[in-house]
Design a protein around this motif. Structure first.
Motif, short mmCIF file in Angstrom:
data_model
loop_
_atom_site.label_atom_id
_atom_site.label_comp_id
_atom_site.label_asym_id
_atom_site.label_seq_id
_atom_site.Cartn_x
_atom_site.Cartn_y
_atom_site.Cartn_z
N VAL A 114 9.33 -7.72 6.03
CA VAL A 114 8.02 -7.06 6.05
C VAL A 114 7.17 -7.72 7.13
CG1 VAL A 114 5.94 -6.52 4.73
CG2 VAL A 114 8.17 -6.54 3.59
N GLN A 118 1.32 -6.73 7.65
CA GLN A 118 1.13 -6.05 6.37
C GLN A 118 0.48 -6.99 5.35
OE1 GLN A 118 1.86 -2.70 5.78
NE2 GLN A 118 2.08 -2.72 8.01
N ALA A 121 -3.14 -7.28 6.46
CA ALA A 121 -3.90 -6.07 6.15
C ALA A 121 -4.26 -6.02 4.66
CB ALA A 121 -3.09 -4.84 6.54
N LYS A 132 -1.18 -6.73 -3.95
CA LYS A 132 -0.59 -6.91 -2.62
C LYS A 132 0.93 -6.82 -2.69
CE LYS A 132 -0.51 -11.07 -0.80
NZ LYS A 132 -1.00 -12.31 -0.14
N VAL A 136 1.96 -3.10 -1.52
CA VAL A 136 2.14 -3.21 -0.07
C VAL A 136 3.50 -3.83 0.29
CG1 VAL A 136 1.21 -4.18 2.08
CG2 VAL A 136 -0.35 -3.41 0.28
N VAL A 137 3.72 -5.04 -0.17
CA VAL A 137 4.93 -5.77 0.22
C VAL A 137 6.18 -5.22 -0.47
CG1 VAL A 137 6.05 -8.02 0.34
CG2 VAL A 137 3.57 -7.84 0.67
N GLN A 140 7.95 -1.96 0.78
CA GLN A 140 8.57 -2.11 2.10
C GLN A 140 9.77 -3.04 2.06
OE1 GLN A 140 5.69 -2.37 5.53
NE2 GLN A 140 4.21 -2.68 3.87
#
Length: 217
Positions: A114, A118, A121, A132, A136-137, A140
């Motif tokens: 990743v 990211q 952000a 998070k 997000v992580v 991905q």
């Protein structure tokens, strides 16, 4: 000794019962390894040194000792310490512990894939740690590791015959029992190989599709 098709068909129900135990052990071990690997990966990234040391030491020990020895320890040694576990559960625990060490490294590789931006952000948006990782992580990181986890699942399935060493009557154990009772070896072991192939080949095809899809992203 020639292959007796009638005898092979007559033992098929017993072998299929063993195959069910094999599948239960495989998916039980896989689920345990998914959880254990995640815990080890989190520990490895922890700023708390004892947790990092435990994760590194556990992974080093597990990856450098045979699965069979680990199974024997769970099934034969732990009862001497006052912890008696059934054969199938011992097999599932042994598979979980063994593969959790490998899954931890897979998770770490997925997280490393990743982009750093990211993480930054997510921090800039003010997301707390849980959001998070889950929003997000995690999404991905999961895509590139799915094919690897799938390969480990097939590998775990093919290593379940080791459970026969701790008296689990899975597919290979059932074949051993039949061979020991009838002194016929061609039919039970040939049927075991065919059943393993019948299950492994479709799984391998699905994994190849996952790898192909992951490479396109």
């Amino acid at each position: 000794m020639e292959f007796n098709f009638q005898f092979a068909l007559s033992i098929l129900p017993v072998l299929l019962k063993g195959a069910v135990i094999t599948i239960i052990a495989t998916f039980g071990g896989f689920a345990g390894a998914l959880l254990g690997g995640g815990v080890l990966a989190v520990f490895h990234r922890s700023a708390f040194m004892p947790l990092r040391a435990f994760s590194i030491g556990f992974i080093y020990f597990i990856r450098n000792t045979p699965l069979l020895v680990q199974l024997y320890f769970v099934f034969y040694v732990l009862p001497g310490m006052g912890l008696t576990i059934g054969a199938l559960l011992s097999g599932i625990i042994g598979l979980s512990l063994h593969y959790s060490a490998f899954f931890s490294e897979v998770y770490r590789a997925g997280i490393a894939s990743v982009p750093r931006g990211q993480f930054e952000a997510a921090d800039a948006l003010g997301l707390h740690t849980g959001k998070k990782w889950f929003l997000v992580v995690g999404p991905q990181a999961i895509t590139p590791i799915l094919p690897v986890l799938g390969n480990y699942l097939v590998g775990m399935f093919k290593e379940t015959p080791l459970l026969a060493a701790i008296t689990v009557v899975e597919l290979f154990g059932a074949a051993q029992n039949i061979a020991g009772q009838t002194y016929r070896y061609n039919e039970p072991y040939t049927m075991v190989a065919l059943i393993f192939l019948a299950i492994s080949i479709p799984c391998s095809f699905v994994i190849r599709r996952l790898e192909s899809n992951a490479s396109k992203r």
